[in-house]
Write a protein that holds these residues in place. Structure first.
Motif, mmCIF file in Angstrom:
data_model
loop_
_atom_site.group_PDB
_atom_site.id
_atom_site.type_symbol
_atom_site.label_atom_id
_atom_site.label_comp_id
_atom_site.label_asym_id
_atom_site.label_seq_id
_atom_site.Cartn_x
_atom_site.Cartn_y
_atom_site.Cartn_z
ATOM 1 N N ASN A 175 64.212 -21.621 81.259
ATOM 2 C CA ASN A 175 63.889 -21.182 79.903
ATOM 3 C C ASN A 175 62.491 -21.676 79.526
ATOM 4 O O ASN A 175 62.172 -22.845 79.732
ATOM 5 C CB ASN A 175 64.939 -21.742 78.929
ATOM 6 C CG ASN A 175 64.772 -21.211 77.536
ATOM 7 O OD1 ASN A 175 63.806 -21.516 76.835
ATOM 8 N ND2 ASN A 175 65.706 -20.372 77.108
ATOM 9 N N VAL A 224 64.788 -14.306 83.644
ATOM 10 C CA VAL A 224 65.808 -13.702 84.509
ATOM 11 C C VAL A 224 65.210 -13.134 85.792
ATOM 12 O O VAL A 224 65.938 -12.760 86.706
ATOM 13 C CB VAL A 224 66.617 -12.599 83.762
ATOM 14 C CG1 VAL A 224 67.544 -13.214 82.731
ATOM 15 C CG2 VAL A 224 65.701 -11.567 83.122
ATOM 16 N N ALA A 263 68.466 -8.279 88.416
ATOM 17 C CA ALA A 263 68.337 -9.717 88.146
ATOM 18 C C ALA A 263 69.735 -10.318 88.133
ATOM 19 O O ALA A 263 70.616 -9.816 87.436
ATOM 20 C CB ALA A 263 67.655 -9.938 86.802
ATOM 21 N N GLU A 264 69.956 -11.356 88.934
ATOM 22 C CA GLU A 264 71.326 -11.850 89.109
ATOM 23 C C GLU A 264 71.588 -13.249 88.577
ATOM 24 O O GLU A 264 72.703 -13.744 88.661
ATOM 25 C CB GLU A 264 71.702 -11.782 90.600
ATOM 26 C CG GLU A 264 71.760 -10.338 91.092
ATOM 27 C CD GLU A 264 72.085 -10.233 92.557
ATOM 28 O OE1 GLU A 264 71.827 -11.196 93.298
ATOM 29 O OE2 GLU A 264 72.584 -9.173 92.964
ATOM 30 N N SER A 265 70.540 -13.900 88.050
ATOM 31 C CA SER A 265 70.801 -15.235 87.496
ATOM 32 C C SER A 265 69.746 -15.624 86.465
ATOM 33 O O SER A 265 68.681 -15.005 86.390
ATOM 34 C CB SER A 265 70.847 -16.283 88.613
ATOM 35 O OG SER A 265 69.603 -16.311 89.275
ATOM 36 N N ILE A 266 70.074 -16.647 85.695
ATOM 37 C CA ILE A 266 69.116 -17.202 84.725
ATOM 38 C C ILE A 266 68.385 -18.339 85.432
ATOM 39 O O ILE A 266 69.003 -19.285 85.925
ATOM 40 C CB ILE A 266 69.855 -17.696 83.467
ATOM 41 C CG1 ILE A 266 70.550 -16.516 82.778
ATOM 42 C CG2 ILE A 266 68.886 -18.384 82.511
ATOM 43 C CD1 ILE A 266 71.575 -16.913 81.732
ATOM 44 N N ASP A 287 64.999 -17.240 78.012
ATOM 45 C CA ASP A 287 65.485 -17.356 79.394
ATOM 46 C C ASP A 287 64.658 -16.470 80.324
ATOM 47 O O ASP A 287 64.290 -15.343 79.971
ATOM 48 C CB ASP A 287 66.964 -16.929 79.480
ATOM 49 C CG ASP A 287 67.912 -18.078 79.144
ATOM 50 O OD1 ASP A 287 67.441 -19.214 79.019
ATOM 51 O OD2 ASP A 287 69.124 -17.816 79.001
ATOM 52 N N SER A 311 78.146 -16.379 81.952
ATOM 53 C CA SER A 311 76.753 -16.682 81.606
ATOM 54 C C SER A 311 76.493 -16.357 80.138
ATOM 55 O O SER A 311 77.087 -15.442 79.581
ATOM 56 C CB SER A 311 75.784 -15.854 82.454
ATOM 57 O OG SER A 311 75.932 -16.136 83.805
ATOM 58 N N MET A 349 73.042 -15.855 77.746
ATOM 59 C CA MET A 349 71.579 -15.857 77.729
ATOM 60 C C MET A 349 71.052 -16.448 76.424
ATOM 61 O O MET A 349 71.626 -16.225 75.360
ATOM 62 C CB MET A 349 71.054 -14.429 77.894
ATOM 63 C CG MET A 349 71.175 -13.931 79.322
ATOM 64 S SD MET A 349 70.449 -12.302 79.512
ATOM 65 C CE MET A 349 71.799 -11.288 78.934
ATOM 66 N N VAL A 384 63.864 -13.080 78.400
ATOM 67 C CA VAL A 384 64.821 -12.544 77.432
ATOM 68 C C VAL A 384 64.364 -12.917 76.023
ATOM 69 O O VAL A 384 64.067 -14.083 75.753
ATOM 70 C CB VAL A 384 66.229 -13.129 77.685
ATOM 71 C CG1 VAL A 384 67.195 -12.711 76.587
ATOM 72 C CG2 VAL A 384 66.748 -12.710 79.050
ATOM 73 N N LEU A 393 74.813 -10.878 85.877
ATOM 74 C CA LEU A 393 74.826 -12.340 85.873
ATOM 75 C C LEU A 393 76.211 -12.865 86.248
ATOM 76 O O LEU A 393 77.208 -12.139 86.131
ATOM 77 C CB LEU A 393 74.439 -12.848 84.476
ATOM 78 C CG LEU A 393 73.082 -12.372 83.944
ATOM 79 C CD1 LEU A 393 72.900 -12.816 82.493
ATOM 80 C CD2 LEU A 393 71.938 -12.893 84.803
ATOM 81 N N LEU A 433 70.856 -6.127 84.870
ATOM 82 C CA LEU A 433 71.290 -7.531 84.858
ATOM 83 C C LEU A 433 72.736 -7.621 85.327
ATOM 84 O O LEU A 433 73.620 -6.944 84.782
ATOM 85 C CB LEU A 433 71.209 -8.091 83.440
ATOM 86 C CG LEU A 433 69.832 -8.503 82.933
ATOM 87 C CD1 LEU A 433 69.873 -8.621 81.419
ATOM 88 C CD2 LEU A 433 69.385 -9.816 83.541
#
Lengths: 168, 219
Positions: free
Chosen positions: A10, A69, A4-7, A67, A61, A63, A79, A57, A55
């Protein structure tokens, strides 16, 4: 292992993501992290349904509880922050003549101990390591205790963003 | 913003004499054997003794890394403050290493610090190993503190000395489980290398994600 590379959003703060979460509830899984980890950008976690997630990110970043992900047609990974011990200071009696002195002295005492805080209604919330710290704070507040109630609680603690400091 | 790619970082903290430097000296060869290329940043108050020792051992004698990949930082104050409150000096060293040696798979950051105060800023380290040794007594894990409680991996060194000083490893193990629920701990003897593979395995799994090492650097 899934990366997982980004948020992506939410579930408590973004309406679109909240709706998606309701629709996908059976396909949702959570990874649980502590507050220190919430500021990290690289970690490996296993979700509550056993998915192995790496993860990575972007730098900087942070979290937050809720969130998202990872989001695919058949999986939503959220999260969750671990609940932690906190002190809750509630101002119960405040006369006009105390309107500056009491809050300033409370803030000075907590700030001297380098705690991040969260303000919620008339309550000031900050993390503690053990319940015995409540007695210590009551002693430090001294005469201010006429205006306050101080108790321990356990909750997901997310500091006010501009009031997050290093802790001792 | 820096344009270079972020390299995974592991912080190694612990009291003076607990075995931080020798732990690094025993895990780097294990990682190197798997093909992982490691850089080291060592924080000390006034000297660069630990960095010099690691450079001589790992770079000059064993040839596991170029000599400029072991950097000593003389922090001039409690080293733990340079990895926790204000990690800017360490971040600058990390970023310089990332920019000059983008082929690295991992950067290890060593810093002394007691169990009460030591932890690594999340901006600096992705993973935090805290090392203690049995010679301070078997009460150490239950004394808690940020180092012992927040570390991702607790390493207990010098287990061969336990009988000599009357430390009970079973008590240390029991307390480590109570103080750090669901978090790993490893008993090691860095002098013989016992337990070192387990520490390296945690790094490879949790930080390097068991990925293939990056291509070898061009000369």
């Amino acid at each position: 292992m899934i990366t997982a590379e980004s948020i992506l959003g939410n579930i408590y703060r973004d309406k679109g993501m909240k709706d998606k979460y309701k629709k996908m509830s059976s396909k949702c899984e959570a990874i649980r992290i502590n507050r220190l980890e919430s500021q990290r950008v690289r970690m490996r976690k296993t979700s509550d349904k056993g998915t192995d997630i790496a993860l990575t990110l972007p730098n900087g970043s942070h979290m937050r509880h809720g969130d998202v992900v990872l989001l695919t047609d058949d999986k939503m990974v959220i999260v969750e922050l671990e609940p932690e011990k906190v002190a809750v200071v509630e101002i119960t009696h405040l006369h006009d003549e105390d309107a500056i002195e009491v809050p300033v002295r409370i803030g000075h005492t907590i700030g001297n101990l380098h705690r991040p805080i969260k303000l919620q209604d008339d309550r000031i919330i900050f993390p503690i390591q053990t319940d015995s710290e409540i007695d210590m704070f009551k002693k430090m507040f001294g005469e201010l205790m006429h205006h306050l109630e101080v108790r321990a609680d356990k909750m997901v603690f997310e500091p006010q963003e501009e009031m997050d400091v290093h802790e001792h | 913003m820096s344009s270079h790619k972020r390299i995974p970082r592991v912080g190694v903290g612990g009291p003076v004499g607990s075995g931080k430097t020798i732990l690094i000296e025993v895990i780097v060869p294990i990682l190197a054997k798997k093909g992982y290329k490691v850089g080291i940043i060592s924080n000390d108050v006034v000297s660069r003794e630990d960095a010099d020792r690691m450079r001589k051992n790992l770079a000059t004698e064993q040839g596991l890394m170029p000599e400029d990949l072991v950097v000593g930082l003389a922090t001039g104050g409690c080293p733990h403050t340079a990895v926790r409150e204000d990690p800017s000096m360490n971040l600058a060293a990390v970023e310089e290493m990332e920019s000059k040696h983008p082929y690295l798979d991992l950067i290890l950051i060593e810093s002394g610090g007691d169990n009460i105060t030591t932890t690594f800023s999340p901006a600096l380290a992705d993973y935090f190993i805290y090392i203690i040794d049995v010679s301070s007594g078997d009460k150490y894990p239950r004394k808690r503190g940020l180092g012992i409680e927040t570390a991702d991996l607790l390493v207990i060194n010098k287990i061969d000395l336990a009988p000599a000083i009357g430390a009970d490893l079973k008590i240390m193990e029991r307390d480590a489980k109570i103080v750090r629920p669901n978090k790993p701990y490893v008993f090691v003897n860095c002098k013989t290398g016992q337990g070192a593979k387990e520490v390296a395995d945690h790094i490879m799994h949790d930080v390097l994600f068991e990925q293939t090492p990056k291509a070898v650097a061009k000369k």
